[in-house]
Design a protein around this motif. Structure first.
Motif, mmCIF file in Angstrom:
data_model
loop_
_atom_site.group_PDB
_atom_site.id
_atom_site.type_symbol
_atom_site.label_atom_id
_atom_site.label_comp_id
_atom_site.label_asym_id
_atom_site.label_seq_id
_atom_site.Cartn_x
_atom_site.Cartn_y
_atom_site.Cartn_z
ATOM 1 N N ALA A 1 52.935 15.463 43.701
ATOM 2 C CA ALA A 1 52.964 14.758 44.990
ATOM 3 C C ALA A 1 54.356 14.428 45.505
ATOM 4 O O ALA A 1 54.499 13.596 46.397
ATOM 5 N N VAL A 2 55.398 15.077 44.980
ATOM 6 C CA VAL A 2 56.738 14.832 45.523
ATOM 7 C C VAL A 2 57.048 15.783 46.677
ATOM 8 O O VAL A 2 58.071 15.635 47.349
ATOM 9 N N ASN B 1 58.656 6.609 46.143
ATOM 10 C CA ASN B 1 58.072 6.389 44.820
ATOM 11 C C ASN B 1 59.156 6.496 43.755
ATOM 12 O O ASN B 1 59.493 7.599 43.316
ATOM 13 N N ARG B 2 59.686 5.349 43.338
ATOM 14 C CA ARG B 2 60.775 5.366 42.352
ATOM 15 C C ARG B 2 60.328 5.990 41.038
ATOM 16 O O ARG B 2 61.133 6.614 40.334
ATOM 17 N N ASN C 1 63.311 13.723 48.791
ATOM 18 C CA ASN C 1 62.384 14.223 49.796
ATOM 19 C C ASN C 1 61.631 13.074 50.480
ATOM 20 O O ASN C 1 61.582 11.960 49.991
ATOM 21 N N LYS C 2 61.051 13.362 51.630
ATOM 22 C CA LYS C 2 60.237 12.442 52.438
ATOM 23 C C LYS C 2 61.059 11.342 53.101
ATOM 24 O O LYS C 2 60.589 10.200 53.247
ATOM 25 N N ILE C 3 62.287 11.660 53.518
ATOM 26 C CA ILE C 3 63.119 10.633 54.154
ATOM 27 C C ILE C 3 62.609 10.246 55.534
ATOM 28 O O ILE C 3 63.102 9.275 56.124
ATOM 29 N N VAL D 1 60.528 6.259 56.705
ATOM 30 C CA VAL D 1 61.554 5.209 56.660
ATOM 31 C C VAL D 1 60.979 3.871 56.221
ATOM 32 O O VAL D 1 61.568 3.167 55.387
ATOM 33 N N ASP D 2 59.830 3.482 56.750
ATOM 34 C CA ASP D 2 59.240 2.176 56.444
ATOM 35 C C ASP D 2 58.731 2.076 55.011
ATOM 36 O O ASP D 2 58.554 0.969 54.495
ATOM 37 N N LYS D 3 58.490 3.215 54.387
ATOM 38 C CA LYS D 3 57.958 3.210 53.026
ATOM 39 C C LYS D 3 59.039 3.534 51.984
ATOM 40 O O LYS D 3 58.756 3.534 50.784
#
Length: 232
Positions: free
Chosen positions: A21-22, A108-109, A150-152, A155-157
């Motif tokens: 899921a990355v 997701n750290r 990825n997924k920048i 922003v809010d998440k």
């Protein structure tokens, strides 16, 4: 046509790392413009699970006869396949020139955790491989890599900041890059980064030493060259 006019072909492996899921699949499809026609599976990398292999070719834009084929190895992202991924990495890095592209999800750290283990293992493998080699030989064998956030666009998440990502990249001597594969943010720039890493790998050891620089977001890797272009 004379054989002397044939291009000199070089194959470079690129291992794509990242958990589930990355966004690896979307990332790779955007990068290679993947379709069913260029989606292949190399039997050499088929073990307990299939490793998808995508390829993309590049040629220099400076009149060179060199043609570079980059084979992207998309490894399984689920935890049970850790041994499979390590096996793919070991065979690819010992077989010749190799790139490492490690993806994580900025929302997701925890997606960075499996990468840390793999990259630590890879660094140890590289150190063992270079043990006893001259500095020039070690530079020639060095593996180029990049940590990709990825997924920048979310922003809010977002949880992992750019500075945190850069610190991780520096820790593992990787370049650092941010993008959104789904929304095609910065993907064209990543294509050029791949080309820069390939040229750094193919450069003579003396050139690598001359271009080696300080820190920065690339973690002290050699400064990139330019001039390659895609032929796909």
């Amino acid at each position: 046509m004379s054989l002397t006019n044939e291009p000199e072909r070089v194959q470079v492996r690129c291992i794509l790392l990242g958990g589930s899921a990355v966004g690896k699949s979307t990332f790779l499809k955007k990068l290679t413009n993947a379709t069913s026609a260029n989606n292949t599976t190399d039997a050499d990398y088929s073990m307990t699970s299939r490793v998808e292999v995508h390829s993309k070719s590049y040629v220099p834009g400076n009149g060179s006869r060199l043609q570079v084929e980059v084979c992207f190895l998309d490894t399984p992202g689920r935890a049970p396949y850790q041994a499979l991924v390590e096996g793919v990495c070991k065979r690819a890095t010992t077989a010749g020139k190799c790139l490492i592209v490690a993806l994580f999800d900025v929302t997701n750290r925890a997606s960075m955790t499996p990468l840390e283990g793999l990259l630590t293992w890879l660094n140890k493998q590289q150190q063992q491989s270079n043990s006893g080699k001259t500095s020039a030989a070690a530079a020639t064998a060095a593996t180029e890599g990049v940590l990709v956030a990825n997924k920048i666009d979310l922003v809010d998440k977002r949880i992992v900041s750019p500075s945190e990502g850069q610190q991780k990249a520096k820790m593992f001597k990787l370049r650092y890059f941010e993008c959104s594969a789904l929304n095609d943010i910065a993907m064209a720039d990543f294509d050029q980064l791949i080309l820069d890493m390939v040229q750094t790998m193919l450069a003579p050891p003396a050139d690598i030493a001359e271009r080696s620089g300080g820190g920065g977001q690339n973690g002290g890797v050699p400064a990139p060259m330019s001039g390659l272009k895609s032929i796909d």
